[in-house]
Design a protein around this motif. Structure first.
Motif, short mmCIF file in Angstrom:
data_model
loop_
_atom_site.label_atom_id
_atom_site.label_comp_id
_atom_site.label_asym_id
_atom_site.label_seq_id
_atom_site.Cartn_x
_atom_site.Cartn_y
_atom_site.Cartn_z
N GLU A 1 -5.90 -15.81 1.42
CA GLU A 1 -4.59 -15.21 1.21
C GLU A 1 -4.74 -13.72 0.86
O GLU A 1 -3.98 -12.88 1.34
CB GLU A 1 -3.84 -15.95 0.11
N ALA A 2 -5.72 -13.40 0.05
CA ALA A 2 -5.97 -12.01 -0.32
C ALA A 2 -6.33 -11.17 0.90
O ALA A 2 -5.91 -10.01 1.02
CB ALA A 2 -7.08 -11.92 -1.37
N LEU A 3 -7.07 -11.73 1.82
CA LEU A 3 -7.39 -11.00 3.05
C LEU A 3 -6.13 -10.74 3.87
O LEU A 3 -6.01 -9.70 4.52
CB LEU A 3 -8.44 -11.76 3.87
N GLY A 4 -5.19 -11.68 3.86
CA GLY A 4 -3.91 -11.46 4.52
C GLY A 4 -3.15 -10.31 3.89
O GLY A 4 -2.57 -9.47 4.59
N TRP A 5 -3.15 -10.27 2.56
CA TRP A 5 -2.50 -9.15 1.86
C TRP A 5 -3.17 -7.83 2.25
O TRP A 5 -2.51 -6.85 2.55
CB TRP A 5 -2.62 -9.34 0.34
N LEU A 6 -4.51 -7.83 2.23
CA LEU A 6 -5.23 -6.61 2.55
C LEU A 6 -5.04 -6.19 4.00
O LEU A 6 -5.05 -5.00 4.32
CB LEU A 6 -6.72 -6.76 2.22
N TYR A 7 -4.82 -7.15 4.88
CA TYR A 7 -4.54 -6.84 6.28
C TYR A 7 -3.35 -5.88 6.39
O TYR A 7 -3.37 -4.92 7.15
CB TYR A 7 -4.27 -8.12 7.06
N VAL A 8 -2.34 -6.14 5.60
CA VAL A 8 -1.14 -5.30 5.61
C VAL A 8 -1.46 -3.91 5.05
O VAL A 8 -1.08 -2.90 5.64
CB VAL A 8 0.01 -5.96 4.83
N LEU A 9 -2.16 -3.87 3.93
CA LEU A 9 -2.50 -2.58 3.33
C LEU A 9 -3.41 -1.76 4.23
O LEU A 9 -3.22 -0.56 4.39
CB LEU A 9 -3.14 -2.80 1.95
N GLU A 10 -4.40 -2.41 4.81
CA GLU A 10 -5.32 -1.68 5.70
C GLU A 10 -4.62 -1.28 6.99
O GLU A 10 -4.87 -0.19 7.51
CB GLU A 10 -6.55 -2.55 6.02
N GLY A 11 -3.76 -2.14 7.49
CA GLY A 11 -3.02 -1.80 8.70
C GLY A 11 -2.14 -0.57 8.51
O GLY A 11 -1.94 0.21 9.45
N SER A 12 -1.67 -0.38 7.29
CA SER A 12 -0.83 0.79 7.04
C SER A 12 -1.62 2.10 7.18
O SER A 12 -1.03 3.16 7.39
CB SER A 12 -0.16 0.70 5.67
N THR A 13 -2.93 2.03 7.08
CA THR A 13 -3.72 3.25 7.28
C THR A 13 -3.66 3.70 8.74
O THR A 13 -3.77 4.90 9.02
CB THR A 13 -5.19 3.08 6.85
N LEU A 14 -3.48 2.75 9.65
CA LEU A 14 -3.36 3.12 11.06
C LEU A 14 -2.06 3.88 11.29
O LEU A 14 -2.04 4.93 11.93
CB LEU A 14 -3.42 1.87 11.94
N GLY A 15 -0.97 3.34 10.76
CA GLY A 15 0.31 4.02 10.88
C GLY A 15 0.32 5.34 10.13
O GLY A 15 0.91 6.33 10.57
N GLY A 16 -0.35 5.37 8.97
CA GLY A 16 -0.42 6.60 8.19
C GLY A 16 -1.09 7.72 8.94
O GLY A 16 -0.67 8.89 8.85
N ARG A 17 -2.09 7.38 9.69
CA ARG A 17 -2.80 8.40 10.48
C ARG A 17 -1.88 8.98 11.55
O ARG A 17 -1.89 10.19 11.80
CB ARG A 17 -4.05 7.77 11.10
N VAL A 18 -1.07 8.14 12.17
CA VAL A 18 -0.11 8.60 13.17
C VAL A 18 0.94 9.51 12.52
O VAL A 18 1.26 10.58 13.05
CB VAL A 18 0.58 7.40 13.86
N ILE A 19 1.44 9.09 11.35
CA ILE A 19 2.42 9.90 10.63
C ILE A 19 1.82 11.26 10.26
O ILE A 19 2.46 12.30 10.42
CB ILE A 19 2.95 9.16 9.39
N ARG A 20 0.59 11.24 9.79
CA ARG A 20 -0.09 12.50 9.43
C ARG A 20 -0.14 13.44 10.62
O ARG A 20 0.14 14.63 10.49
CB ARG A 20 -1.50 12.19 8.93
#
Length: 168
Positions: A75-94
């Motif tokens: 379950e923790a890996l599922g939570w981290l999937y969301v947090l880590e995935g946001s780094t992909l979107g963050g890079r695009v926003i940057r």
């Protein structure tokens, strides 16, 4: 989201929302994820970077003492999937912010890995694949990801960081 980044008060609210998300969840995730081989959970934590971003914007820390916590490693890996995935979107926003001539003050959390982004993401996915040993593991990962999305939405909406789809 780009409109919120351009306005100082909205930018501060955005960063406070992301800080609340990470600072509230990372301690509960650490229990399950620090011992995972090959994950480098400590290096994936963004609350320290968000602390710096908040200080740069004159914001204040607002962690949630009642934040939900995962009940298992999967379950923790599922939570981290969301947090880590946001780094992909963050890079695009940057990239969009800098292409439009905007400054990155207080937005370091958007691109925490820089040129190592692809490698870090692939490494995370390899850990997820290795840890998804059973259907129950996969189900727990999916449940964790869904819970993380709900909590992220709550943290970001509460701080005015999320608006309608037209705002993105």
């Amino acid at each position: 989201m780009l409109g919120r980044i351009a306005a100082p008060e909205a930018r501060r609210a955005l960063v406070q929302g992301f800080h609340r998300l990470h600072a509230s969840l990372e301690p509960g995730l650490a229990r399950w994820l620090e011992p995972v081989d090959g994950l480098d959970f400590a290096g994936r934590r963004r609350a320290p970077r968000l602390d710096q971003d908040l200080r740069a914007l004159g914001g204040r820390s607002m962690p949630d003492a009642d934040a939900p916590a995962p009940a298992s490693r999967a379950e923790a890996l599922g939570w981290l999937y969301v947090l880590e995935g946001s780094t992909l979107g963050g890079r695009v926003i940057r990239k969009q912010v800098t292409a439009g001539g905007g400054d990155m003050a207080g937005l370091g959390f958007l691109d925490p890995y820089g040129a190592e982004q692809g490698e870090r993401w692939r490494g995370f996915l390899a850990v997820v694949e290795r840890e998804a040993r059973t259907d129950a593991d996969v189900d727990a990962m999916v449940a964790g990801a869904r819970a993380a999305f709900r909590y992220a939405e709550a943290c970001l909406a509460e701080n005015g960081a999320v608006g309608s789809a037209a705002d993105v």
